[in-house]
Enzyme design. Structure first.
Site, PDB file in Angstrom:
ATOM      1  N   SER A  77       0.813  -1.217   0.000  1.00 46.46           N
ATOM      2  CA  SER A  77       0.000   0.000   0.000  1.00 46.46           C
ATOM      3  C   SER A  77       0.842   1.261   0.000  1.00 46.46           C
ATOM      4  CB  SER A  77      -0.904   0.019   1.239  1.00 46.46           C
ATOM      5  OG  SER A  77      -0.098   0.047   2.411  1.00 46.46           O
ATOM      6  N   THR A  96       2.215   2.279   2.718  1.00 45.36           N
ATOM      7  CA  THR A  96       2.026   2.858   4.054  1.00 45.36           C
ATOM      8  C   THR A  96       3.351   3.317   4.656  1.00 45.36           C
ATOM      9  OG1 THR A  96       0.060   1.524   4.461  1.00 45.36           O
ATOM     10  CG2 THR A  96       1.199   2.389   6.390  1.00 45.36           C
ATOM     11  N   HIS A 151       1.997  15.961  15.577  1.00 46.20           N
ATOM     12  CA  HIS A 151       1.920  14.503  15.558  1.00 46.20           C
ATOM     13  C   HIS A 151       1.817  13.993  14.123  1.00 46.20           C
ATOM     14  CE1 HIS A 151       0.486  10.401  16.352  1.00 46.20           C
ATOM     15  NE2 HIS A 151       0.955  10.561  17.588  1.00 46.20           N
ATOM     16  N   ASN A 170       0.553  11.239  12.826  1.00 53.39           N
ATOM     17  CA  ASN A 170      -0.753  10.707  12.417  1.00 53.39           C
ATOM     18  C   ASN A 170      -1.873  11.719  12.608  1.00 53.39           C
ATOM     19  OD1 ASN A 170       0.946   8.225  13.451  1.00 53.39           O
ATOM     20  ND2 ASN A 170      -0.536   7.422  11.987  1.00 53.39           N
ATOM     21  N   ASN A 221      -3.956   4.722   1.896  1.00 57.17           N
ATOM     22  CA  ASN A 221      -4.686   4.108   0.793  1.00 57.17           C
ATOM     23  C   ASN A 221      -5.236   5.103  -0.213  1.00 57.17           C
ATOM     24  OD1 ASN A 221      -4.112   1.885   2.300  1.00 57.17           O
ATOM     25  ND2 ASN A 221      -6.224   1.433   2.877  1.00 57.17           N
ATOM     26  N   THR A 245      10.903  -2.516 -47.972  1.00 57.32           N
ATOM     27  CA  THR A 245       9.907  -3.290 -47.250  1.00 57.32           C
ATOM     28  C   THR A 245      10.476  -4.692 -47.084  1.00 57.32           C
ATOM     29  OG1 THR A 245       8.783  -3.894 -49.323  1.00 57.32           O
ATOM     30  CG2 THR A 245       7.956  -1.959 -48.147  1.00 57.32           C
ATOM     31  N   SER A 282      35.516   0.592 -30.563  1.00 60.30           N
ATOM     32  CA  SER A 282      36.062  -0.730 -30.271  1.00 60.30           C
ATOM     33  C   SER A 282      37.346  -0.599 -29.479  1.00 60.30           C
ATOM     34  CB  SER A 282      36.327  -1.495 -31.560  1.00 60.30           C
ATOM     35  OG  SER A 282      36.979  -2.728 -31.308  1.00 60.30           O
ATOM     36  N   LYS A 325      36.975   2.225 -35.635  1.00 61.34           N
ATOM     37  CA  LYS A 325      35.578   1.815 -35.665  1.00 61.34           C
ATOM     38  C   LYS A 325      34.739   2.797 -34.849  1.00 61.34           C
ATOM     39  CE  LYS A 325      32.863  -2.451 -35.372  1.00 61.34           C
ATOM     40  NZ  LYS A 325      31.681  -1.998 -34.625  1.00 61.34           N
TER      41      LYS A 325
END
Length: 466
Positions: free
Chosen positions: A98, A100, A123, A125, A135, A181, A312, A318
């Site tokens: 979730s 959290t 605080h 929370n 959520n 193609t 290279s 190259k």
């Protein structure tokens, strides 16, 4: 013990690094998930900080949070959003599904910052997370971060690449080459026409991304735990979307169904799908460039990409198409990310998706990679490429497929016989047709003119074909 302090949460006490701004719940997550070393990306933390700032303002406006507390939380959250404290977000991507842990990480850091000076006791929370749940916060964070990154980073990068391609196409609008193609010789077209394909692909990609953002703008903030809005003011959802719109300069809205925004990640999967389609387009462009640049002697050798580094460690001289190779690898990564996001998106059991951190990481990584590599493709590859016009003209003159223009005049079977003879004898089709078709030199030159054939139509060689 001097390097630690004791913190506690609902599960008891534990040691937290003494100088850490986070608290017990973040520390538990650090200990529980020593998995990948990958942390949540910067755009995610930015969006999470902005959501916390917006929610502090909304809760104060609604009378649920004292103005002094709201102001302190908002200022701390804005500092988090600005990136001042990214080191305080140590939790692994592979954590609780979730998110959290990441939500509480932000709550704890912001609470500590807002409490500094001792005048306030904030605080994590009760104040920072007021009227919220992981959520509804984490899905909203994913959506907000994706919207901001798409608008601010990806779409401008794609517009730059598209403009670079279009500018190059304009300079090459009259340079004709052999079309292909199945990787085999086909009717001619101009480099401008070939490059216009890429520009059109990018136009379509940008339109698809813009359309998918419409669904991502619908935030489930206010749904809290499962979508019912428990512990949240009923007025909160719309006000939060409005406040966030002001903070980020993008139109956001409250999701019409908060349950959907929490239980599913369909909008994120949709955007990932559009990024996957973009990866397909960029892979095609990169591979076209690699083929056209191949050789230069034993390959197609139609273009020269800018020489950026020795190619290279053993073969002197190259030079390799390193930017298109990097583009292809980014595209492969984005395609893989989309598979993971797709699996994660269907992991919404009942009222909650439980692979949110994975979706956040992969989606934001895909956006960042595509944006960066698009600019590099534009500036370090396409802007400086050169066409080897002499080589292109020589190959075009020997292309027996030009005989297709004679179909309406001598018929398919006769034209096929001319092409087969030209291939077998290694001669220009004009030369073979002059001997076998019964048409005059002037008529053949008109009908087989490669420049005219790029305009299509019947009898395009007359100059009037469309």
């Amino acid at each position: 013990m001097s390097g630690y302090r004791i913190e506690k949460d609902s599960m008891g006490e534990l040691r937290v690094p003494a100088d850490a701004l986070y608290g017990a719940q973040t520390q538990r997550a650090v200990q529980n998930f020593p998995i990948s070393g990958l942390r949540m990306p910067r755009p995610f933390i930015r969006a999470l900080g902005l959501i916390k700032a917006a929610m502090a303002d909304v809760n104060a406006d609604l009378g649920h949070l004292k103005p002094a507390l709201a102001k302190a939380i908002r200022k701390a959250a804005e500092r988090v959003a600005a990136g001042e404290f990214d080191a305080e977000f140590p939790i692994d991507v592979f954590q609780t599904g979730s998110g959290t842990s990441s939500n509480m990480n932000a709550n704890e850091v912001i609470a500590t910052l807002a409490s500094r000076g001792g005048k306030l006791s904030v605080h994590a929370n009760d104040h920072v997370n007021m009227g919220q749940s992981s959520n509804d916060v984490i899905p909203s964070t994913i959506q907000l971060a994706a919207v901001m990154q798409a608008r601010e980073v990806l779409l401008p990068a794609l517009a730059h690449l598209r403009q670079t391609i279009a500018a190059k196409a304009k300079t090459l609008s009259k340079v004709t080459k052999t079309g292909r193609t199945h990787l085999m010789d086909a009717m001619p077209l101009t480099f401008g026409q070939e490059f216009s394909t890429w520009a059109a692909q990018l136009d379509s990609a940008m339109q698809r991304i813009e359309d998918s953002l419409k669904r991502l703008r619908r935030l489930p903030l206010g749904g809290t735990a499962i979508g019912t809005g428990i512990n949240a003011d009923a007025r909160q959802a719309k006000r939060a979307a409005k406040r966030l719109s002001e903070l980020v300069g993008a139109k956001l809205e409250s999701a019409p169904n908060l349950f959907e925004g929490i239980a599913s990640q369909d909008a994120a999967v949709e955007l990932s799908g559009q990024l996957n389609a973009l990866a397909c387009a960029l892979m095609k462009i990169a591979n076209d460039l690699r083929w056209m640049n191949s050789g230069p002697l034993a390959g197609l050798g139609e273009i020269e990409l800018p020489a950026l580094q020795p190619g290279s460690s053993i073969m002197p001289g190259k030079v390799n198409p390193v930017i298109p190779e990097a583009v292809a690898m980014v595209c492969a990564q984005v395609m893989g990310n989309h598979v993971a996001i797709t699996v994660a998106g269907q992991s919404g059991s009942f009222q909650l998706n439980v692979m949110l951190p994975l979706i956040a990481h992969n989606l934001l990584q895909s956006i960042a990679l595509l944006a960066s590599v698009s600019r590099q493709l534009a500036d370090a590859s396409i802007a400086g490429l050169k066409v080897r016009e002499d080589h292109v003209r020589e190959a075009l003159a020997r292309n027996p497929i030009l005989v297709t223009a004679l179909n309406p005049v001598i018929g398919y079977e006769a034209a096929a016989a001319l092409a087969k003879q030209a291939y077998k004898e290694g001669r220009p089709i004009l030369e073979v047709a002059r001997e076998k078709s019964g048409l005059s030199e002037a008529e053949l030159v008109r009908l087989l003119d490669p420049v005219a054939l790029t305009k299509g139509g019947i009898g395009a060689g007359s100059g009037g074909g469309g």
